[in-house]
Scaffold this active site. Sequence first.
Site, PDB file in Angstrom:
ATOM      1  N   ASP A  77       0.817  -1.212   0.000  1.00 13.74           N
ATOM      2  CA  ASP A  77       0.000   0.000   0.000  1.00 13.74           C
ATOM      3  C   ASP A  77       0.857   1.271   0.000  1.00 13.74           C
ATOM      4  O   ASP A  77       2.019   1.251   0.400  1.00 13.74           O
ATOM      5  CB  ASP A  77      -0.874   0.042   1.262  1.00 13.74           C
ATOM      6  CG  ASP A  77      -1.970  -1.012   1.229  1.00 13.74           C
ATOM      7  OD1 ASP A  77      -1.945  -1.873   0.327  1.00 13.74           O
ATOM      8  OD2 ASP A  77      -2.838  -0.969   2.121  1.00 13.74           O
ATOM      9  N   HIS A 127      -6.212   3.047  -3.818  1.00 13.29           N
ATOM     10  CA  HIS A 127      -6.067   3.314  -2.379  1.00 13.29           C
ATOM     11  C   HIS A 127      -6.388   4.784  -2.087  1.00 13.29           C
ATOM     12  O   HIS A 127      -5.863   5.354  -1.153  1.00 13.29           O
ATOM     13  CB  HIS A 127      -4.641   2.945  -1.974  1.00 13.29           C
ATOM     14  CG  HIS A 127      -4.429   2.776  -0.489  1.00 13.29           C
ATOM     15  ND1 HIS A 127      -5.306   2.118   0.336  1.00 13.29           N
ATOM     16  CD2 HIS A 127      -3.403   3.185   0.317  1.00 13.29           C
ATOM     17  CE1 HIS A 127      -4.838   2.123   1.575  1.00 13.29           C
ATOM     18  NE2 HIS A 127      -3.691   2.776   1.599  1.00 13.29           N
ATOM     19  N   HIS A 131      -5.010   9.721   0.867  1.00 10.98           N
ATOM     20  CA  HIS A 131      -4.870   8.977   2.114  1.00 10.98           C
ATOM     21  C   HIS A 131      -5.182   9.810   3.354  1.00 10.98           C
ATOM     22  O   HIS A 131      -4.905   9.398   4.481  1.00 10.98           O
ATOM     23  CB  HIS A 131      -3.438   8.413   2.230  1.00 10.98           C
ATOM     24  CG  HIS A 131      -3.328   7.124   2.971  1.00 10.98           C
ATOM     25  ND1 HIS A 131      -3.382   7.046   4.328  1.00 10.98           N
ATOM     26  CD2 HIS A 131      -3.160   5.848   2.543  1.00 10.98           C
ATOM     27  CE1 HIS A 131      -3.234   5.778   4.708  1.00 10.98           C
ATOM     28  NE2 HIS A 131      -3.113   5.024   3.628  1.00 10.98           N
ATOM     29  N   HIS A 228       3.708  -2.340   3.070  1.00 12.98           N
ATOM     30  CA  HIS A 228       3.728  -0.977   2.521  1.00 12.98           C
ATOM     31  C   HIS A 228       4.982  -0.729   1.701  1.00 12.98           C
ATOM     32  O   HIS A 228       6.081  -1.112   2.107  1.00 12.98           O
ATOM     33  CB  HIS A 228       3.634   0.050   3.654  1.00 12.98           C
ATOM     34  CG  HIS A 228       2.307   0.012   4.352  1.00 12.98           C
ATOM     35  ND1 HIS A 228       2.031  -0.911   5.331  1.00 12.98           N
ATOM     36  CD2 HIS A 228       1.175   0.755   4.179  1.00 12.98           C
ATOM     37  CE1 HIS A 228       0.777  -0.730   5.744  1.00 12.98           C
ATOM     38  NE2 HIS A 228       0.243   0.271   5.063  1.00 12.98           N
TER      39      HIS A 228
END
Length: 471
Positions: A77, A127, A131, A228
């Site tokens: 991610d 995603h 964020h 990540h």
Amino acid sequence: MKRRPHAISFRMISTVWWTSILCLTILWLTVLTHTAGAAPGHEGEEALFTQLQSGKRIAIEKNFTPAEKPTVYLTFDDGPSKLTPKVLDILREEDVRATFFVLGGQVQERPNTAKRIVEDGHALGNHTYNHVYWELYSDFRTFWEQVQKTENILLETTGVRPRLVRAPGGTYGNFDAFYFYYLGQAGYEIYDWTIDSEDARRPGMTADQIVRAVEKGPFGNEVIVLMHDGSGHDETVKALPRVIRLFKEKGYAFASLTPGVKPVQFSSGKLKWSRTENRESFDNLLTTAHEHRELWAVEDILGKDNAPKALPGSPAAIAYTEAAQRGGPDRLNVRMGDRTLALTKEQFRFQDGSYRVPLRPLIAAMGGTVEWNAERRTAVVRYGAITAEYDLARQELRIRRPAAEWNPEAKAHILPFPEMELANGTLYVPLRQTLELLGDRVLSSDVPHERGTVEVLAAVYGGYWTGWMPI
Ligand SMILES: [Zn+2]
């Protein structure tokens, strides 16, 4: 004299303006009438709205095909970052495919890395754009806009419009029943994870700690590992070869997520955010979601071929390239649940990287029937609730599909279909399109277990509505 033309043009503009308003009103009334006429209609939607507002999710019946052998989906991610090429190098070295849930903002900064993710055969997921939790979770509109923005960037940069979504921070405490419902209706699949590598739990996590976190499991048949590749995650890169070795030793296969993989979603906990939803915006968002789904469906039909995507240089890629150079593999196995359509080289065609297969044995293996109408030069397929007419004379395909959840009227579609071909009394049709147009799904088209054989793995639903259909 100078004023008159002005006056006239003003009057004209005014007329045009009022005519437009009138037209729009009529259109609006027509739309309203149409919507009201189509069940579930307002009452059904009201009930839906009430249920969602109570926090209860709407269960959508879907059939996902469980992996046949233990499979791990590594996910990364927050990238792409400067670390991503290192992650890609390791994955290439290990001949492993993974999934990258990228941020739109990062893709703008590193478009070439995003391209390489796709070229290396990995899956892309959405995603969101930035964020930022409080923006994304204060209102679904913001979440939706960020998903759209990212999707457009990805489409432009990589040609991929991902259906996979991962919620920043995970869905727990962030998503409510509305979030799940809207995204589901728009055709997205939402994936949380089953193993947290804890690489983002706190700053300074070492590679050792990350490996130890993964070692804790749980090791089910299908495992989704959260990692990540955003900047600062150098320790994740260090840990990655050991994480891969761990799963290899346990006998896991590695795969990219596809929308055919059963999503893992946390149970919705107490929301960390206070949000309200009203009926009017519910209707609007639902319409937007449904429109989006349609838009996608067209791409699903037109945009894909059957060429296997394998890591360059991997055994799968070499086997495939060899096969392609000879004009296709020697054997094609289409595996559909417990049934397999096994075709030898003489029985299928390989053209421009896609497979054309004889219609009759394909449909029979799927559990449907085919009737040939010689006079109309049309093959009529009956498959569960779906009827499809392959009209050779008109080079078109007419499909009558079962009612969809949001569109309860069964609908007929006519598609130009020049891809069909009659040779020696056999009607050949493109494999992937045929499966998908009949409501089934190709899960994977690159499982060449032995040299010269390509296996296509498909989920077949018997011609009934399962929550997914490209038209
Ligand atoms: Zn994230």
